[in-house]
Design a protein around this motif. Structure first.
Motif, PDB file in Angstrom:
ATOM      1  N   ARG A   1       0.832  -1.192   0.000  1.00  0.00           N
ATOM      2  CA  ARG A   1       0.000   0.000   0.000  1.00  0.00           C
ATOM      3  C   ARG A   1       0.875   1.254   0.000  1.00  0.00           C
TER       4      ARG A   1
ATOM      5  N   SER B   1      -6.661   4.064   1.195  1.00  0.00           N
ATOM      6  CA  SER B   1      -7.512   3.401   2.177  1.00  0.00           C
ATOM      7  C   SER B   1      -6.697   2.333   2.907  1.00  0.00           C
ATOM      8  N   LYS B   2      -6.993   2.165   4.167  1.00  0.00           N
ATOM      9  CA  LYS B   2      -6.177   1.230   4.942  1.00  0.00           C
ATOM     10  C   LYS B   2      -6.779  -0.180   4.937  1.00  0.00           C
TER      11      LYS B   2
END
Ligand SMILES: Nc1ncnc2c1ncn2[C@@H]1O[C@H](COP(=O)(O)OP(=O)(O)O)[C@@H](O)[C@H]1O
Ligand SMILES: [Mg+2]
Lengths: 310, 509
Positions: free
Chosen positions: A164, B106-107
């Motif tokens: 991420r 977004s996590k």
């Protein structure tokens, strides 16, 4: 060509390529976040000199490495402040930092020219790995910093493409407005990777003064910072390809050196020119290919970000 | 009563250098309603909603969400509070896939991103709302309508309770707009609220529950939809009654001036360029070009003015072959160009009005001698042009980027029309202008038309095309689907052609 000669060339390609590799990885991260850093050369020199000074003073090369990381990182922090916060022209600030780093390192390093270093990094045997025929002597009879680069490259690759954090990094470099609108802090990301990039450039410099040379000479990077900048384009911003590219450059460097030693009748000037000529050729080839495939450069590279700007 | 209020914005004020974009604006949104935010271009709608979505910070005013005061420092905080905005210019990373764009920031997706899982979630979510998107597609492969759906999905994925859509229909065909309205109506049945920014009255009447009207940065009124009509909305929006647009007589068209034969040209990206476009524009004709963005509108304009080289076909001007002439040669043939990006390619933002106005003229004798420019003559020349278009300027040397959109466009037109062009290529000439400025620009174009210029008008606004054009051509994927006389060009029909139907098929259906 004997196998022995080939092994020597390849092994030297790796040591000669490692300083470029660290610097290129740093530049790659910086550019991935959308900031162009033309100060690599200066950051490498500052890293090389601060690493050398601390290693000599403390007699601990690892403290030298730490000093190089801090030195390169501080230079990059200046770059980040100028380009991210003040939104200055990145080409100009980068060139200025290279000039600054060259001058500063020359000044700081003056008393250390010719000073011997006792505790420089030396090849470390990795047991079985080093004993594998061919592979062993080429890859696994080096110093710890080379082994460190073997770890850093896949880690960065994984970070960029599989996590991420990497997604955030790539988004900030491609389209900061989009990252910002989804809550990724463009400033934080850019500060972080610009600084990290400078630290890696510093490490590349320290590799020269603490392992490759190992000594301090004024301007000892001899344009390797610029080769690193070019290499990032060749590598299409991919750490694995940066590794390959660095070793190719290292190999050309090593070949020039060996050829001279073996008395092959090519003028030494030409041999020294080789890496730079190769850089130019690579740039020409890659930019043409990149244009054709639209691969490559982060969309927002070189463009400052301002949320309220239209 | 306050219970049902989802968002309450009070006395919001926001200044930009030289503009008061929002002046003590009031706006309330109830749960489960569609609120239209109506106002002319430049009335401050986007600014107000950018404040609500955390992108801009207000200079003054208070915002309450579900009864609690908030002060968003970034879009992230607004998203957390359940407010998501789809901006007019989509904020997407083109090289990423749909899924990557959706999970960005977004996590939930985990450190190493479980892409398969996310793609499944996105597919389910979008099906639930009737929004068709392929989570694995790359953004650059998508049409504008699809990209808009991605933006909506992005916000829904984050659990938005309030979705703000900034002029969503501007890039859609009438059919696509109707589908979008279905989606937002469905959102309200789930208790979500929607703010629909628009300047189109019919959209308000079609979907909104209530409407808040902005004028010059002030909120002038809020009405229940059931208690207003279009006429009153127009009056509130403009502060005066609309002058009914006089239906213009079709002019008598003269000789063909500009002719394209089987023109093909590449595009910058992977989208369609132009393939085998043939058309002809006659003296005194306005040929309108409709088409969704990315279907060749820009390429067509650039091909005509010499900014894009042709890969096939030919362009003739008054019978002379000008294919692949340089832009300068094209200018010398009497072609004027009003580009889409007036500040980027039309004018030089950091130069003053004088320098911008003489840009096409300085080479000719009259403004100077040899390589030198006579500043005095240049100033006189510039003043004459400025007067001709009725712009009031404070400084002739101040960088033109400081001017308002309307004045910029007038300066650009002054320069382009001064040369008495035979052909005018105008791309979105009134985009972003207020009604008065837009009207002035339209008048200037009509005037040129009656002087016999052949005009190619490229616009995304069907109404504008119908109002000005004599004939309307529709581009789809780089091909010209057909040219209709304006009398036969019903919006529905043109809309279908923009989606790729042949004119005959449209007639049959
Ligand atoms: N980022 C910005 N910087 C400077 N001026 C702006 C900016 N955004 C909007 N403005 C100005 O604020 C006014 C309101 O603009 P905007 O909110 O975009 O209106 P609308 O969305 O209703 O068309 C306009 O005069 C515009 O020129
Ligand atoms: Mg707007």
């Amino acid at each position: 060509m004997t196998q022995e000669f080939l092994i020597t060339i390849l092994a030297t390609a790796i040591t000669a390529g490692t300083p470029i590799l660290f610097a290129a990885l740093g530049e790659l991260l910086t550019e991935r976040s959308g900031i162009l850093n033309l100060g690599v050369e200066g950051m490498m020199l500052v890293g090389a000199v601060s690493g050398f000074i601390f290693a000599v003073k403390t007699n601990d090369p690892w403290l030298g490495v730490l000093a190089a990381l801090v030195g390169g990182g501080l230079m990059a922090l200046i770059h980040a402040f100028l380009t991210v916060t003040l939104q200055a022209n990145q080409v100009v600030t980068g060139l200025a930092l290279t000039l600054f780093g060259t001058g500063l390192s020359g000044f700081l390093g003056k008393p250390y020219i010719g000073v011997p270093i006792e505790n420089a990094f030396k090849p470390v045997n990795l047991g079985i790995l080093s004993d594998i025929p061919f592979i062993g002597p080429v890859f696994f009879q080096h110093d710890q910093l080379v082994y460190l680069s073997y770890i850093v490259v896949p880690v960065l690759w994984f970070l960029i493409y599989r996590t991420r954090l990497g997604l955030n990094l790539r988004a900030v470099g491609e389209n900061p407005a989009s990252a910002d609108s989804l809550g990724v802090s463009v400033y934080k990301v850019r500060y972080f990777y610009v600084t990290l990039g400078g630290m890696l450039a510093g490490l590349g410099g320290a590799y020269l003064s603490l392992a490759y040379a190992p000594t301090w000479l004024e301007n000892m990077t001899a344009g390797r910072g610029w080769i690193a900048v070019a290499l990032v384009i060749f590598a299409t911003w991919n750490p694995l390809r940066a590794m390959l590219g660095s070793y190719i450059f290292g190999g050309i460097d090593a070949f020039g050196f060996r050829a001279q030693a073996m008395g092959i009748a090519i003028p030494s000037f030409f041999l020294k020119m080789l890496p730079y000529i190769f850089t130019i050729l690579v740039l020409i080839m890659v930019t043409r290919k990149a244009m054709a495939n639209r691969v490559g450069s982060p969309g927002a590279l070189g463009v400052p970000y301002d949320r309220e700007e239209r | 009563m306050t219970e049902s209020l989802l968002v309450d914005m009070r006395q919001i004020t926001k200044k930009f250098p030289g503009v008061l974009a929002n002046d003590q604006v009031e706006l309330q949104v109830k749960r489960g309603e569609i609120l239209a935010l109506l106002g002319e271009n430049g009335s401050g709608k986007s600014t107000l909603m950018s404040i609500l979505s955390g992108l801009y910070r207000p200079d003054a005013g208070e915002i309450y969400v579900a009864g609690h005061q908030v002060s968003f420092k970034s879009p992230r905080e607004a998203i957390k509070a359940g407010i998501g905005m789809v901006h007019q210019h989509f904020k997407q990373v083109e090289t990423f896939s749909v899924a990557e764009n959706v999970i960005l920031g977004s996590k939930d997706a985990g450190f190493t991103m479980n892409t398969k899982q996310v793609e499944k979630e996105i597919a389910e979510l979008s099906q639930g709302y009737g929004l068709q998107v392929d989570p694995t597609a790359k953004i650059w492969q998508l049409s504008v309508a699809e990209r808009q759906r991605v933006e909506i999905v992005k916000m829904l994925y984050r659990g938005s309770k309030l979705l703000v859509l900034d002029e969503p229909t501007a890039v859609l065909t009438p059919q696509e707009a109707r589908e979008l309205f279905q989606v937002i109506k469905q959102m309200t049945t789930r208790g979500q609220s929607v703010i629909l920014i628009t300047h189109k009255l019919n959209e308000v009447m079609e979907v909104a529950d209530r409407v808040t009207i902005l004028r010059n940065g002030k909120s002038v009124a809020t009405r229940e939809r059931s208690q207003v009509n279009e006429r009153e909305l127009a009056r509130l929006m403009m502060g005066q009654d609309i002058i009914a647009p006089t239906k213009r007589k079709l002019g008598n068209l003269g000789q063909p001036i500009l002719q394209l034969k089987d023109v093909s040209a590449p595009s910058d990206s992977n989208r369609a360029g132009l393939c085998n476009v043939s058309l002809s524009v006659r003296e005194g004709e306005i040929l309108g070009i409709a088409g969704i963005a990315g279907n060749g509108r820009r390429e067509l304009a650039e091909a005509i003015v010499g900014l894009r080289s042709l890969t096939g076909g030919s362009i003739t001007l008054c019978g002379k072959d000008v294919s692949n002439f340089s832009p300068r040669e094209i200018i010398e043939e009497g072609v004027s160009y009003i580009p889409e990006d007036r500040l980027g390619s039309g004018l030089v933002p950091n130069l003053g009005a004088i320098d911008n106005l003489i840009l096409k003229e300085y080479r000719r004798p009259g403004l100077g001698r040899g390589p030198f420019i006579n500043r005095k003559l240049a100033k006189e020349f510039a003043l004459r042009l400025i007067e001709s278009v009725g712009v009031k300027l404070t400084g002739l040397e101040a960088p033109v980027k400081m001017l308002s959109g309307g004045n910029l466009q007038r300066i650009l037109l002054a320069r382009e029309l001064a040369a008495k062009p035979k052909v005018i290529v105008a791309v979105y000439p009134v985009r972003g202008l207020d009604i008065a400025a837009a009207e002035a620009v339209h008048q200037m174009l009509l005037e040129q038309r009656s002087k016999g210029a052949a005009i190619v008008l490229i616009s995304e606004d069907l109404e504008e095309l119908l109002k000005l054009s004599d004939n309307i051509g529709v581009l789809y994927k780089g091909t010209l689907m057909g040219v209709l006389p304006v009398t036969e060009a019903e919006p529905e029909k043109v809309g279908l052609m923009m989606l790729g139907s042949q004119p005959e098929e449209v007639k049959a259906s």
